[in-house]
Each structure stands twice: as C-alpha cells, then as structure tokens.
Scaffold this active site. Structure first.
Site, short mmCIF file in Angstrom:
data_model
loop_
_atom_site.label_atom_id
_atom_site.label_comp_id
_atom_site.label_asym_id
_atom_site.label_seq_id
_atom_site.Cartn_x
_atom_site.Cartn_y
_atom_site.Cartn_z
CG MET A 1 4.88 -17.16 -6.44
SD MET A 1 5.69 -18.88 -5.55
CE MET A 1 7.28 -18.52 -5.88
N GLY A 2 3.34 -16.37 -10.42
CA GLY A 2 3.23 -15.92 -11.69
C GLY A 2 1.73 -15.40 -11.98
N GLY B 1 0.68 -1.17 0.02
CA GLY B 1 -0.04 -0.10 -0.14
C GLY B 1 0.82 1.29 0.03
CB ILE C 1 9.71 -14.05 -6.73
CG1 ILE C 1 10.21 -15.34 -6.34
CG2 ILE C 1 8.41 -14.32 -6.72
CD1 ILE C 1 10.09 -16.03 -5.16
CG ASP C 2 5.73 -13.34 -10.47
OD1 ASP C 2 5.98 -14.02 -9.61
OD2 ASP C 2 4.47 -12.58 -10.28
CB THR D 1 8.13 -1.25 -4.33
OG1 THR D 1 7.53 -2.31 -3.37
CG2 THR D 1 9.11 -0.42 -3.28
CD GLU E 1 0.49 -15.91 -7.97
OE1 GLU E 1 -0.19 -15.92 -7.07
OE2 GLU E 1 1.32 -15.19 -7.92
NE ARG F 1 5.27 -14.99 -0.58
CZ ARG F 1 4.31 -13.97 -0.29
NH1 ARG F 1 4.08 -13.16 -1.40
NH2 ARG F 1 4.02 -13.78 0.73
#
Length: 486
Positions: free
Chosen positions: A270-271, A172, A226-227, A199, A323, A381
């Site tokens: 992840m992805g 956020g 990480i993707d 970010t 995902e 992660r």
C-alpha cells in the site's frame, strides 16, 4: 488557513513547508461553550491528569539548524493542544448519546477503536447510549439510519480479536444536511468519525452543518490511514501492523527468488502517494534490494538497470514497490473511486510484465530468469492489529472520548513527537505527509539497497530540464499574449 490550500505540497514533506504558512489559528481547536458538568469519574478529584487547563507542545521542537548556539533550541512559537481527560464537561453524561461511524477501506485496529470508544463512554462516563451507524456515511442518510445499532459492553467486549469493522464501511459522501438531520432526529450529541482523509473531509462538512442555530453537536475524528500519511501526525493506527505483515511477504518473495537461478521477487504494498510502508518494510526486512515509492519517480530504463546491477552482484533480486509508484508508466483507465481517489494503474502487474520482458530480451546473460509476484495488500488490511497497535488504538479512542465530552469539536486526535494532540480537521486534511528523500528513513533505504546514483542523478537532471523548458514555453506564451493586447 485558506493560504494552505494554495500550496503545492505534493511530494513535499509537511515539515519542510514554511512555518509562515501555518498560523496559530490553523492549530486552534474549537470547543463548544460551557463546561458545567462534573466528570463522573472520582479519579478526577485527586489525579493530576484530569485537568481543565489546556496544555500545549511546540509544533516543531527540533533544534533549528540556523541557530548559532552551543545548545540550539527551537525558535518555533506555534503550539499544538495536548489531549487529556477534563474535570468539567460540556455534555451531561447521563443525557449524552454517542454515535460512531467507520468509513473507507478496512484497516487493522478499527474494531479496537469502536470497542474503546464504546467502553469509555459506557463505563467511564455512563452515557445514555452508544449508537453504531452501519456502512460508512450511508448509515447517516435517512435510509441508512434505519440500520443503526445500539452498542453495549457485551457487543464490543471481544471484537478487538478480529480484523475489519463490525459496523461495516463504505466509500463516498452523503448530503451533510441529511446526515445532521439524522443526528438531530436520533438525539446524537457526539459523532466519532473513524476514517482517512476523505472521511475527515466528510466530517468537516458535517461539523460545518452542525453549527446551525439551536444545535449542540460535537464532531470528532479518529484518523485511519494505513499509509501513515496524515499531516501533523507521526503515526496512525494500523501502520505498524502493516509493516510487520509486509515483512512476511518480503521474506516469502526472498525465499522464492533465492531458490531460483536469477529469480526476481516483487512485492506490491500500500501507498498511493506516500511510500512509508514500502520504505519501512524494506529496512525492517533487510531482504529487499530495490525500493520503489511515489516520492522517488524513476523511468522503466533506470529500474531495469537497478535489477541488472543486482543480478550481476547476486543471482536473485527482491523488489518492494508502493502501489502509487510508476503511474506514468502506462496510461490508466482514468476516473476516481467513490471517495474521490484517483484510480491507479496496477504497477505490480505492470512491473512484473516489464521484468519478464526484460529477462527474455537478456536470456543469454540471465538464463532461467523467473519472476514471482506477491500482492498481500488485502491480507494486511484485514488482519487484527499487533499488540502495539492495539494499545495505540485504545489510547487514541479513550482520549477522543475524554476531549469530545469536554466539548472539543471539528478536530482529530493524533500523535506528534510521542504526544497525543488535537488538530483541527481543516488543517489535518490540507496537506499529505510524504517520505522525505533527504530524511533518515530514505537514507537507510539507500544504504541497504542497490543504487545507480549516476543514472538517478541523470534522470533528475533530465526532469529538471524538461520542467525548465515548459516554463520557458509558458513564459513565451504569456509574453505573446501581452504583446497582442498592446
């Protein structure tokens, strides 16, 4: 730069976008004026790698296909700035305070980056202090800044052995003016933002706010995704560790599936919009039979036929699914998280239910069919980085400090064609890198997995027909609207 934001780049690899849409200005890094302080490291006197002149590499040095030459070369004239240590600095090291903030989800290597930034600042530059802001951008708010901690060598010496981030993280945005006010009040000269595209978009607002008259603050990003989907970068930290850990999950799913009569193992990785982890895990494990990624959408019927084909060939099947795949299979709850990311439906659970239902419907053909589901996402992660990723984190963080001390601002450090480069934050966050369905990686996936090329081609043709029909409907609507105005 503004034209890039109007490009429809979803599901299109960044390197396939027309180079005419990327200008030299897009890739030009801003540097705070004036470098009158000498680098305190004595190595800069004799070592060639300490240089003030900025060197460049070509944006895309690959040979161009349309050149008729025996030895084709790139005709691309765009260049990226190479990261390096500088002889002369913008900031006076003895009066410089460095700030670090980590945001978003955790990722292998975060503590390595914090450690390397801190040690490079303290040991190489002898800066006044290094401050860690707690729990993401909240730590830069007026209230959150009270939790900031000063980092010493002893504080960070061993943190690279552990996963997560010692500074904490959150999602956020916060008010840019309030965050810059915190930096000014705490006399922070350089802020390192460690996080993903959300970010870095937040860092861009801080960078713009820090331009106000009288301020002398550099904002420098160390990208964490990480993707591995960062534009203008071929590798992001944590990705290789994720693939290594994901391979273990696939091996476990294979062991389960092969031990059963018509066993199906499903591994969700992840992805959100890019399937790099799923694709590379499929190739690296050599035990996955079906790979499902967001870039290659398929209907349920086609996926079930792929499973059927595999079970007919062998009495087991292992599926790797990203995902972000199959978000149209079911209607989600809608909405976005605190970082602005769209909330995804749980495709792993949905796929498990669909396969179980399909196996029940085909019980005579595939008796004793069983599904085993593994979701290792949070375990991946939270683990510490591999040795290769740890080295990569150290290089990224060290070069980030070198460039920021020399006045580079509003940019990130990344790797492209095995070179460490600087990319303006605005360019880096303007487009997402995705798996090319015509590239070498996806070719490797297709070669080792079960395929139904006819079904996939038929699905693509149906999708194209639907798209053309929608265009015709829109065209007729526009014609009718224009006719009514005449």
């Amino acid at each position: 730069m503004e034209t890039r934001h109007h490009l429809n780049t979803k599901m299109v690899p960044s390197y396939q976008a027309p180079l005419s849409k990327v200008t030299a200005a897009d890739l030009t890094v801003e540097r705070l004026p004036g470098c009158k302080y000498m680098n305190p490291s004595k190595k800069h006197i004799l070592r060639e790698e300490y240089r003030d002149k900025v060197k460049h590499i070509m944006y895309d040095p690959r040979p161009q296909e349309d050149l008729d030459a025996e030895y084709p070369v790139s005709c691309n004239k765009l260049v990226c700035e190479l990261a390096a240590a500088r002889k002369h600095l913008h900031f006076n090291p003895s009066e410089t305070s460095i700030g670090i903030v980590t945001c978003g989800g955790i990722c292998p290597g975060l503590n390595d980056v914090i450690r390397s930034i801190t040690l490079t600042g303290i040991i190489s530059y002898r800066v006044k202090r290094v401050v860690g802001f707690r729990y993401g951008y909240w730590g830069l708010s007026k209230e959150g800044s009270k939790t900031a901690i000063e980092l010493s060598r002893s504080d960070v010496r061993q943190i690279h052995r552990f996963g997560g981030t010692i500074l904490g993280s959150s999602r956020g945005p916060q008010n840019p003016k309030e965050m810059v006010d915190t930096l000014v009040r705490m006399k922070i000269n350089i802020l390192f933002t460690v996080g993903g595209d959300g970010t870095q978009r937040g860092a861009l607002t801080i960078y713009e706010e820090a331009k106000r008259p009288g301020e002398n603050i550099a904002v420098f990003g160390v990208p964490k995704t990480i993707d591995n989907d960062l534009a203008f970068s071929h590798r992001t930290f944590g990705f290789q560790t994720a693939v290594e850990q994901a391979v273990n999950a696939v091996r476990a799913a294979y062991a389960e599936a092969v031990s059963l009569n018509y066993g199906v193992g499903i591994v969700k990785l992840m992805g959100r919009e890019s399937g790099f982890i799923a694709a590379q895990t499929t190739v690296a494990s050599a035990q996955a039979n079906i790979c499902l990624i967001p870039e290659n959408p398929l209907p349920k019927e086609t996926v079930m036929r792929l499973i059927e084909r595999r079970l007919q060939q062998s009495r087991n099947c292992v599926i790797v699914v990203a995902e972000g795949f199959g978000q149209d299979w079911e209607t989600g709850t809608g909405g976005h998280d605190a970082s602005g990311n769209k909330k995804l439906v749980d495709i792993g659970f949905i796929l498990k239910k669909e396969v179980e239902s399909w196996l029940r419907a085909n019980k005579e053909k595939f008796p004793q069919g069983t599904v085993k589901y593994i979701d290792p996402s949070y375990m991946i992660r939270a683990c510490p980085p591999s040795s290769n990723d740890a080295l990569f984190c150290t290089n990224l963080a060290t070069l980030a400090v070198h460039e920021a001390m020399a006045g580079a601002t509003g940019c990130i450090i990344s790797m492209r064609y095995n070179n460490y480069i600087l990319v303006p934050i605005k360019a880096a966050t303007s487009v997402r890198r995705v798996v090319s369905l015509r590239g070498a990686l996806w070719r490797q996936v297709r070669e080792i997995t079960v395929g139904l090329s006819d079904d996939v081609q038929q699905w693509n043709e149906q999708d194209l027909r639907r798209h053309l029909e929608s265009l015709n409907v829109e065209r007729e609507r526009i014609i009718a609207r224009l006719a009514s105005k005449v």
